[in-house]
Design an enzyme around this catalytic site. Structure first.
Site, short mmCIF file in Angstrom:
data_model
loop_
_atom_site.label_atom_id
_atom_site.label_comp_id
_atom_site.label_asym_id
_atom_site.label_seq_id
_atom_site.Cartn_x
_atom_site.Cartn_y
_atom_site.Cartn_z
N ASP A 1 1.14 -1.58 -0.05
CA ASP A 1 0.08 0.00 -0.23
C ASP A 1 0.40 1.53 -0.21
O ASP A 1 1.52 1.58 0.77
CB ASP A 1 -1.07 -0.07 1.57
CG ASP A 1 -1.91 1.05 1.30
OD1 ASP A 1 -2.55 1.04 0.66
OD2 ASP A 1 -1.42 2.19 2.00
N ILE A 2 0.62 2.39 -0.92
CA ILE A 2 1.33 3.22 -1.11
C ILE A 2 1.25 4.35 0.45
O ILE A 2 0.03 4.42 0.75
CB ILE A 2 0.78 4.14 -1.78
CG1 ILE A 2 1.21 3.38 -3.50
CG2 ILE A 2 1.94 5.09 -2.45
CD1 ILE A 2 0.95 3.65 -4.85
N GLU B 1 -4.96 2.01 -3.54
CA GLU B 1 -3.48 2.21 -4.76
C GLU B 1 -2.83 0.96 -3.50
O GLU B 1 -2.02 0.74 -3.39
CB GLU B 1 -2.58 3.46 -4.03
CG GLU B 1 -2.46 3.36 -2.36
CD GLU B 1 -4.28 3.91 -1.50
OE1 GLU B 1 -4.31 4.00 -0.35
OE2 GLU B 1 -5.39 3.72 -2.78
#
Length: 184
Positions: free
Chosen positions: A61-62, A104
């Protein structure tokens, strides 16, 4: 008078292939979509169980992605998501599966891979994304990611359990300071 000419077998095959691609992949990244990934996770876990092989899952996950969209705009956010998908596709092994799970968040399913091997892959992804510089209208942008790792049968025995424990490892990375890999 109008006359309909049926498509050739070659054209039909191309159309079928394209429809299958549209049904199984994420339009932005070209990675598998969530539905297809969950089907593959179930299939690969049953195979790992049958042959007594490890199966590792990485969820990434960003970090602080909302601020990327808020500061640089959604078009730049899409560029960042697309690049993470490309990094994942580039560093994975041929047998690994990569999917955009949503927003994301991405998943990598690693057949016949123990936890240590999955951690090595996750670290490569984290480092490569961190070294990527995006040129934007507002200047240079770099992003980081948090990643969680878990392995069947050590950490979970079911597809749902494996995803859940990997997701918890991801959130441990988020709460532990971000930009890190945490194993279950």
């Amino acid at each position: 008078m109008w006359c309909f000419t049926p498509p050739s077998r070659f054209t039909e095959a191309l159309l079928v292939k394209r429809l299958e691609e549209l049904a199984t992949t994420d339009g932005l990244t070209g990675c598998l979509n969530k539905r297809t990934f969950l089907e593959k996770l179930d299939e690969k876990l049953r195979s790992a169980q049958r042959f007594h092989k490890p199966l590792s899952l990485i969820v990434t996950d960003i970090d602080h992605f909302k601020s990327v969209n808020d500061t640089y705009g959604h078009a730049t956010g899409d560029v960042v998501i697309r690049e993470l998908g490309q990094i994942l596709m580039r560093v994975k092994r041929e047998t690994d599966l990569v999917a955009r799970f949503g927003g994301e968040e991405f998943c990598v399913l690693c057949e016949e891979t123990d936890t240590e091997g999955a951690i090595l892959l996750a670290e490569r992804v984290r480092e490569e994304l961190g070294a990527t510089v995006f040129q934007t209208e507002n200047g240079k942008l770099q992003v980081r990611a948090s990643l969680g790792v878990a392995t069947f049968p050590i950490h979970a025995k079911t597809p749902e359990g494996l995803f859940d424990v990997t997701d918890k490892a991801l959130y441990a990375a988020k709460h532990g300071g971000r930009n890190m890999v945490v194993a279950a």
